[in-house]
Scaffold this active site. Structure first.
Site, PDB file in Angstrom:
ATOM      1  N   ASP A  49       2.343  -1.872  -1.253  1.00  0.00           N
ATOM      2  CA  ASP A  49       1.828  -2.647  -2.377  1.00  0.00           C
ATOM      3  C   ASP A  49       2.889  -2.871  -3.454  1.00  0.00           C
ATOM      4  O   ASP A  49       3.841  -2.089  -3.578  1.00  0.00           O
ATOM      5  CB  ASP A  49       0.651  -1.901  -3.040  1.00  0.00           C
ATOM      6  CG  ASP A  49      -0.649  -2.051  -2.263  1.00  0.00           C
ATOM      7  OD1 ASP A  49      -0.629  -2.583  -1.142  1.00  0.00           O
ATOM      8  OD2 ASP A  49      -1.691  -1.616  -2.798  1.00  0.00           O
ATOM      9  N   HIS A 194       3.980   2.186  -1.493  1.00  0.00           N
ATOM     10  CA  HIS A 194       4.379   1.179  -2.480  1.00  0.00           C
ATOM     11  C   HIS A 194       5.868   0.873  -2.311  1.00  0.00           C
ATOM     12  O   HIS A 194       6.651   1.786  -2.048  1.00  0.00           O
ATOM     13  CB  HIS A 194       4.127   1.669  -3.904  1.00  0.00           C
ATOM     14  CG  HIS A 194       2.683   1.943  -4.198  1.00  0.00           C
ATOM     15  ND1 HIS A 194       2.052   3.119  -3.817  1.00  0.00           N
ATOM     16  CD2 HIS A 194       1.738   1.189  -4.815  1.00  0.00           C
ATOM     17  CE1 HIS A 194       0.787   3.079  -4.195  1.00  0.00           C
ATOM     18  NE2 HIS A 194       0.568   1.923  -4.793  1.00  0.00           N
TER      19      HIS A 194
END
Length: 237
Positions: A49, A194
């Protein structure tokens, strides 16, 4: 009184951080989303992400290439515009791309019209720069109301969360992260990492432990007989 309120706010902030560190808030909003695929096949998906990042995404892509696996990147539209060459590389190397909104705004209180505008504009940005059209959306921080979930689905998107959270933003050592994930892994799991940001910002940060975790995780999963596939392939299962 002012000092008391300041201290109270500070402790509330610390409590919120501690809560997020050791508990995954996504469990509250999973209903009506794809967060894990029910399958007997030993297939899992690795997702990232908040990118693309000019620093960390290329390093992550290098590790994925070495490990010979494909992942899924949920991109922020503003970052795609800011770092188009990195976004294009993700697409060119065969990884999946998902829509993560334009500016990582908390959409908990969005109206249906506002979420439609945000998703469509981000979709436009991703398509213009990467040539890809995506139909998977991940709400920032997993905060989304049932009304907005329904609107997103009406737009032809799947709302995708995750079943396993690496908590890499906390900066645990990569071996700690991987051992945690591998001890809980099951076929159909969707793993969250991430490739940009930190606790206090959407950019920068230190994703070095995430980079180191990739090869170690892939080796561990392959030893257990798991196959790592792009998210769309896992959903098709």
């Amino acid at each position: 009184m002012i000092l008391y309120l300041s201290l109270a706010g500070f402790f509330i902030f610390l409590a919120a951080i501690a809560f997020c560190m050791f508990f995954d808030q996504a469990v509250f909003t999973r209903r009506g989303t794809i967060y894990r695929i029910k399958t007997k096949e030993k297939k899992v998906a690795i997702t990232f992400d908040d990118g693309p990042s000019p620093v960390w995404t290329p390093l992550i892509l290098d590790e994925l290439k070495k490990a010979q696996v494909k992942a899924t990147f949920f991109m922020i539209g503003h970052h795609v515009q800011k770092y188009p060459e990195v976004a294009r590389r993700v697409a060119e190397e065969g990884h999946s791309i998902g829509n993560h909104g334009y500016a990582h705004s908390v959409i908990l209180y969005y109206t249906p019209a506002e979420i439609e505008e945000e998703i469509k504009y981000t979709e436009h940005v991703i398509r213009e720069i990467t040539g890809r059209t995506t139909r998977i959306f991940r709400p920032p921080k997993a905060w989304v109301r049932p009304l907005i979930k329904n609107k997103i689905k009406e737009m032809g998107y799947e709302v995708v969360l995750w079943s396993l959270n690496s908590k890499d933003w906390v900066m645990f050592h990569y071996r700690t992260m991987v051992n945690f994930l591998v001890s809980r892994i099951k076929g159909g799991d969707i793993i969250l990492f991430h490739d940009s940001g930190s606790v206090l910002s959407l950019e920068g940060g230190d994703r070095s432990q995430t980079v180191q975790a990739i090869t170690f995780l892939v080796e561990k999963l392959k030893d257990k007989g798991f196959q790592i596939v792009p998210l769309e392939e896992l959903i098709d299962v």
